[in-house]
Design an enzyme around this catalytic site. Structure first.
Site, PDB file in Angstrom:
ATOM      1  N   GLY A 152       0.804  -1.210   0.000  1.00  0.00           N
ATOM      2  CA  GLY A 152       0.000   0.000   0.000  1.00  0.00           C
ATOM      3  C   GLY A 152       0.838   1.260   0.000  1.00  0.00           C
ATOM      4  O   GLY A 152       0.402   2.312  -0.487  1.00  0.00           O
ATOM      5  N   GLU A 191       1.558   1.798  -3.576  1.00  0.00           N
ATOM      6  CA  GLU A 191       0.304   2.186  -4.229  1.00  0.00           C
ATOM      7  C   GLU A 191      -0.022   3.654  -3.933  1.00  0.00           C
ATOM      8  O   GLU A 191      -0.529   4.383  -4.796  1.00  0.00           O
ATOM      9  CB  GLU A 191      -0.826   1.274  -3.763  1.00  0.00           C
ATOM     10  CG  GLU A 191      -0.717  -0.140  -4.324  1.00  0.00           C
ATOM     11  CD  GLU A 191      -1.844  -1.041  -3.871  1.00  0.00           C
ATOM     12  OE1 GLU A 191      -2.696  -1.407  -4.698  1.00  0.00           O
ATOM     13  OE2 GLU A 191      -1.874  -1.373  -2.667  1.00  0.00           O
ATOM     14  N   GLU A 214       2.207  -8.214  -2.161  1.00  0.00           N
ATOM     15  CA  GLU A 214       0.937  -8.780  -1.684  1.00  0.00           C
ATOM     16  C   GLU A 214       0.747 -10.242  -2.071  1.00  0.00           C
ATOM     17  O   GLU A 214       0.088 -11.004  -1.367  1.00  0.00           O
ATOM     18  CB  GLU A 214      -0.241  -7.956  -2.219  1.00  0.00           C
ATOM     19  CG  GLU A 214      -0.432  -6.602  -1.548  1.00  0.00           C
ATOM     20  CD  GLU A 214       0.379  -5.496  -2.198  1.00  0.00           C
ATOM     21  OE1 GLU A 214       0.134  -4.326  -1.867  1.00  0.00           O
ATOM     22  OE2 GLU A 214       1.272  -5.801  -3.019  1.00  0.00           O
TER      23      GLU A 214
END
Length: 686
Positions: free
Chosen positions: A99, A102, A122
């Site tokens: 994340g 991201e 992930e």
């Protein structure tokens, strides 16, 4: 958790959530508030988002995945950033994982220190990037580079990121904050990632899947990653994000993701020693001695050299030393050829290595590891000598695979300084180290061993003293069952297929051929007491002789062996055994369920702290498939302990009078509870 600082017309938004700046609910709320305020503030012309401490952000708070994730959601934060009318810069140092990356992909521009690591790992948790990673990364770096990063989960350096277009600017020195602010001042307009288009030949997805078939076969997450990236090519951003999120929700509740999250937490839990006093301080290890320049001694040495720790390696013969050092050099050269180390790093590592025939050269070492042949008399003589040579406070360790650390420690005047450090072969590659705690091992020695193992990149697990410790003790009934069934009528291919179908790289018989059938063999060709003796007497020692239970071609591929089968048939006939059909169910019970049974005994005896530690051993030392969580998790959650007990009972006669069911396993199955609950220790690590 979120701090802001106005630098002229540039607003810095700082993620301050140590130790890794995880993007938990509090951070997300703070980010949303800071972004909205910056967008509305007329004094702010550009925004810089960066992390405090050692990292930009290591990603999501994984503990949230087992519950409803509280708002605001990370995709909403990233969308807010991407749609900002003011330029947003992500300033990356340390790590930007999951994340965290991201979040950076949602920024309009990215600046990073050259050595920062960027990754979307992930897939290792059985999921895919669920906050736009599969949609935005292809738009920035292209489909092929995105597939490689997302499906492998492997990180890249920011320098590599700059080459593929992921990073817009590399910081020239350590002052990332100042450079990021200066860079932001030069930007006049946002550049939304989602507005970019990405194209690719449709065949690239099938080609990628075919190329990586061995790595992704049987795994849900990599296949979903490929389909999500395909969606980035054929769908607008909004629809692609919906597709990605649907994949994420499907995966996160699946068996594989649950098992892989168990692995994630178990590997971290394994580092914790329940009864170690909190005030325990590890000893300083500045120099390491290794006794034995063979395969294990050389491999163990490389771990310390690569970590920048000087090593003195001692052997009895100059020829053995020269051969061992040559192997170390070749291993380093091979690693450098693959791009994993630079020539300079290899050179630095080798300058830290000293070799000697004189035990006295070990006198100034802080840790001395014995890595010689598995013979108790030899080990005792070495430790008695070390007791005279080693300086006070030095830790004396044995790399024994099976033998009692307590018996070894008893020949010294300082048993508190003695510990087991069981590395796995090849020791420079395999991650597992069983840290064997003797009855008298001092608390600070145990703490030092655990800390040092992590320092050299290993996964340590504490074991008590028993024959074979955790991993090899569980391996013995597995091997016995496999060999016995060969004699009783099963083929090698039958026996091994059960393990391979589960996800292991090879079955127990192939593994024996790889390790060497002659390991532990008495070397008397006239003394045939087992089918293994018969094979060894015929010169069939495994892969190293080109034949064992299997025959091997020039690429070491196993082939059915008529010669080995003739030896097995002859031994069977001589033993008066009538061959019979053996079912897959029986092979599963006698090669896999027996391991679970032995693991339960280990747990109840207190040899290991928790069931999940057993999983960590088999995941990191024996290539148990990670997506099944490890043998204890697999039995408890995917098979069911009742089924394990029923099958072991069904085939107990075939396993002989020495077989016995673990009372803990029976108790857990009967009460339909976990191993930890049945042991009376709720939730420890599972």
């Amino acid at each position: 958790m979120i701090e802001t600082s106005l630098q002229g017309s540039v607003l810095e938004i700082l993620i301050a959530n140590p130790p890794v700046n995880a993007l938990g609910a509090g951070v997300r709320k703070g980010l949303e508030r800071a972004l909205r305020e910056a967008i509305l503030d007329s004094a702010v012309k550009a925004i810089v988002v960066r992390g405090t401490g050692k990292f930009f952000s290591a990603g999501a708070d994984i503990s949230e995945f087992d519950n409803t994730i509280p708002d605001p959601q990370l995709p909403d934060i990233i969308n807010l950033m991407e749609t900002s009318p003011k330029p947003v810069v992500a300033a990356i140092h340390g790590l930007a994982f999951g994340g965290g990356l991201e979040l950076a992909l949602g920024a309009h521009y990215r600046i990073a220190t050259p050595i920062a690591k960027l990754g979307l790992p992930e897939v290792a948790l059985g999921i895919l990037p669920g906050a736009g990673g599969t949609q935005r990364l292809p738009r920035i770096v292209g489909v092929e580079a995105a597939l490689e990063m997302i499906v492998s989960g492997a990180p890249i350096s920011a320098a590599k990121g700059a080459e593929i277009g992921l990073i817009d600017k590399l910081a020239e020195n350590e002052d990332l904050a100042q450079q990021a602010t200066a860079y932001a001042r030069t930007l006049t307009a946002p550049r939304p990632t989602g507005a970019r288009e990405v194209t690719a030949d449709p065949a690239v997805f099938e080609q990628f899947a075919t190329k990586n078939a061995r790595k992704i076969d049987g795994l849900d997450a990599p296949k979903a990653c490929i389909e999500a990236v395909r969606a980035a090519v054929i769908l607008p951003l909004a629809q692609g994000l919906e597709r990605e999120l649907a994949f994420f929700h499907e995966l996160v509740v699946g068996q594989q993701s649950e098992a892989l999250r168990h692995v994630f937490f178990s590997e971290r839990m394994a580092a914790k020693i329940d009864d170690l006093p909190k005030e325990t301080t590890p000893r300083k290890i500045a120099k390491v001695g290794i006794i034995g320049a063979g395969t294990m001694g050389g491999g163990i040495s490389m771990n310390f050299l690569s970590a920048g720790i000087p090593v003195t390696i001692v052997d009895m013969a100059q020829e053995a030393l020269d051969r061992g050092i040559a192997v170390i050099c070749r291993n380093y050269e091979a690693t450098a050829a693959k791009g994993r180390l630079t020539t300079e790093q290899v050179g630095t590592a080798m300058t830290l290595l000293t070799s000697s025939l004189d035990f006295g050269e070990l006198a100034d070492c802080d840790l001395i590891i014995e890595a010689v042949y598995e013979d108790m008399d030899i080990k005792k003589r070495i430790f008695a000598r070390l007791d005279e040579i080693a300086k006070p406070g030095a830790i004396l360790a044995s790399n024994t695979s099976y033998l009692s650390i307590d018996d070894i420690a008893d020949v010294t005047s300082r048993p508190g300084d003695v510990v087991g450090l069981h590395f796995f072969s090849p020791a420079n590659i395999m991650k597992l180290v069983e840290v064997v705690r003797g009855a008298k091992t001092a608390a600070d020695v145990l703490a030092t061993a655990m800390d040092l193992a992590r320092r050299i990149g290993k996964q340590p697990v504490v074991s008590g003293v028993c024959y074979g410790f955790i991993g090899n003790r569980m391996l013995l009934p597995r091997i016995d069952g496999a060999i016995d069934m060969l004699v009783e009528g099963a083929t090698p291919q039958q026996v091994d297929r059960i393990s391979v179908d589960l996800g292991m790289p090879m079955g127990p018989l192939q593994m024996m051929d790889l390790a060497g059938l002659d390991l532990g063999w008495h070397r008397d060709v006239s003394r045939i007491e087992s089918v293994r003796d018969a094979l060894c007497a015929a010169g069939r020692w495994g892969q190293k002789t080109g034949c064992g239970i299997y025959d091997y071609d020039d690429k070491r591929r196993p082939l059915p062996s008529p010669a080995a089968q003739s030896i097995i048939d002859a031994f069977r006939e001589k033993s008066g055994i009538v061959p019979r059909a053996i079912s897959d169910e029986e092979i599963t019970a006698r090669t896999l369920y027996v391991m679970v049974n032995e693991g339960a005994k280990i747990l109840e005896e207190g040899i290991t702290q928790r069931a999940s530690d057993i999983d960590v051993v088999w995941l990191n030392g024996y290539a148990w498939p990670r997506h099944t969580g490890g043998p204890m998790y697999w039995a408890e959650h995917l098979v069911g302990l009742e089924a394990v007990v029923q099958n072991l009972n069904a085939y107990s006669r075939s396993m002989g009078e020495s077989f016995s069911l673990s009372p803990l396993l029976v108790r857990a199955a009967t009460n339909r509870t976990s191993f930890e609950d049945a042991r009376g220790k709720l939730g420890a690590g599972s």
